[in-house]
Write an enzyme that holds these catalytic residues in place. Sequence first.
Site, short mmCIF file in Angstrom:
data_model
loop_
_atom_site.label_atom_id
_atom_site.label_comp_id
_atom_site.label_asym_id
_atom_site.label_seq_id
_atom_site.Cartn_x
_atom_site.Cartn_y
_atom_site.Cartn_z
N GLU A 29 -17.53 39.44 21.98
CA GLU A 29 -18.24 39.61 23.25
C GLU A 29 -18.91 40.98 23.28
OE1 GLU A 29 -15.85 38.92 26.74
OE2 GLU A 29 -17.49 39.45 28.10
N ASN A 74 -17.09 37.23 30.18
CA ASN A 74 -17.66 37.62 31.47
C ASN A 74 -19.09 38.15 31.32
OD1 ASN A 74 -15.18 36.94 32.56
ND2 ASN A 74 -14.44 39.04 32.70
N ASN A 174 -18.90 30.77 31.79
CA ASN A 174 -17.58 31.31 31.45
C ASN A 174 -16.76 31.55 32.70
OD1 ASN A 174 -15.65 32.86 29.59
ND2 ASN A 174 -16.14 34.43 31.12
N GLU A 175 -15.53 31.06 32.70
CA GLU A 175 -14.55 31.35 33.76
C GLU A 175 -15.18 31.39 35.15
OE1 GLU A 175 -12.24 34.85 32.72
OE2 GLU A 175 -11.23 33.77 31.11
N TYR A 246 -4.01 34.44 28.16
CA TYR A 246 -3.57 35.70 27.57
C TYR A 246 -2.11 35.89 28.00
CZ TYR A 246 -8.55 36.68 26.93
OH TYR A 246 -9.87 36.63 26.54
N GLU A 294 -10.45 31.01 24.62
CA GLU A 294 -9.92 32.39 24.70
C GLU A 294 -8.41 32.28 24.69
OE1 GLU A 294 -11.44 35.16 27.61
OE2 GLU A 294 -13.43 34.23 27.54
N GLN A 350 -10.12 38.84 21.23
CA GLN A 350 -11.37 38.74 20.52
C GLN A 350 -11.11 39.15 19.08
OE1 GLN A 350 -14.45 40.74 22.84
NE2 GLN A 350 -13.83 39.70 24.73
O1 AHR Z 1 -11.74 38.56 26.52
C1 AHR Z 1 -11.93 39.41 27.61
C2 AHR Z 1 -12.34 38.69 28.89
O2 AHR Z 1 -11.24 37.92 29.35
C3 AHR Z 1 -13.47 37.72 28.80
O3 AHR Z 1 -14.71 38.32 28.95
C4 AHR Z 1 -13.20 36.80 29.97
O4 AHR Z 1 -13.74 35.53 29.78
C5 AHR Z 1 -11.69 36.83 30.12
O5 AHR Z 1 -11.32 37.00 31.44
#
Ligand code: AHR
Length: 502
Positions: A29, A74, A174-175, A246, A294, A350
């Site tokens: 990203e 994001n 995205n999100e 995450y 992700e 990432q």
């Molecule tokens: O990977 C970091 C961020 O985490 C990404 O931009 C977003 O999609 C997520 O919230």
Amino acid sequence: MAVQRGKAVIDRDYTISRIDPRIYGGFIEHMGRCVYGGIYDPKHAEADASGFRQDVLAMVQELQVPMIRYPGGNFVSGFRWEDSVGPKAERPVRMDAAWKSIEPNEVGLNEFHGWADRAGSEVMMAVNLGTRGVEAAAQLLEYCNVKGGTAFSELRKKHGRTEPYDYKVWCLGNEMDGPWQICNKSAEEYGVLARETAKVMKRIDPSIELVACGSSSMNLPTFPQWDATVMELIYEQADYLSVHLYIDNKEDDLDNYLLKGIQMDRYIESITATCDYVKAKKRSSKVMNLSFDEWNVVPGNWKKNDVEPWTFAPALCEGNYSMADAVVFGNMIISLLKHSDRVKIACLAQLVNVFGPVMTSSDGTAWKQSVYYPYLHASLFGRGIAMNVQAEVPAVTTQHFTDAPMLDSVAVMDEQTGDLTIFAVNRSSSDALELSLELRGFGGEYTLCERLVMKHEDGGAYNSSTDQTRVVPEQLETVAVNHSFCTVELEPMSWNVLRFRA
Ligand code: AHR
């Protein structure tokens, strides 16, 4: 150290699915130091003529990442793709409102494509459904995938790229459920916009596959209704629903943290059930698969947004991955493989610096974090058919988990060679596991040809620019396999790879 005992059977008939290689995807990203100061650093001694660091590229190449999601995240919700193409000198410097950073557009679509190509990776492109919509998405697709004879395909040619990129997989935003997202939307608003964008994109290029935004977290109050509503609106046009996770140790409780891979199992199973509910409701025969685009663990000492706003390439979401992180990370890979009948795409978020398995430092070095290795092992040895491991092992109870098995594992069979690899994590911080394994129904005798382990007595141990090999895999002595039976000891808090040759 106490030693617990357990047994496990892998039967030739316990197949889960053929693993889609894209399950080993990554994510780059325009965020923090992922691109600038990460993969790209024209002043660095290791930079090639186009400014990309060759040492970083080599580490990514070694991972054999089949597909890389780009350019966000994001970031994509404020991204003007036109800014990132054409002569570099004419590209605007923008304020990226997603990360409150300065985006110089020095690396854009064409430069990134060249880098990904050298990394051996396809690009998974994302369109902006935040500040933009159908028109910009359609024009970007035209720029990337249409051969020629139209305004944007000719523009690409003018920019030096004759052949279309022919990107196959596209993220529809995205999100979009997240309040942090630029132009965050309700499920209805997003579902309609994504569906209309999908319709136009598939008319332009019917060969593409589209990923609709699922919930970005199980903790949002809109989960899982968001997913049901979006699916109802876009079931016919979408090919995948995205999932993000995450895992962190915010409770600072090691034993509990080591079990948190279970969250991923639950998440995938809930989202799969939600998709299947919509399938039933629509009387559809189409199976909606998942794009886990992700996923990662969060390092204990990470710095989130502790940076000056509106700076160039600030150190966002960086930290040192520990031994314990590598175990939970390995468990997440096992979870993806156990669910490979429905998870067809996954992207480690990432690849560099931002939650990165590869890190670069201001002193110019690049190094591999602990989590690099489970990812490497899975990518190298985890291609083929995923198979269930039926285990009977002692259980662990912690603040969030009751009677959770201390072992999690999955097997992968290479169809060409018949070789079998078992990935296993011992999730106990204190006890080893003596595991009796039976390989049943494979015919012929297997030998255990390689046994890799990652372990460390200090769960907090990590690699750094000055100590790059503190947490690395070790080769252990192999053991004999007698009539398809063998016994191995799995160290506490360890990631294990057992490679059996037919
Ligand atoms: O990977 C970091 C961020 O985490 C990404 O931009 C977003 O999609 C997520 O919230």
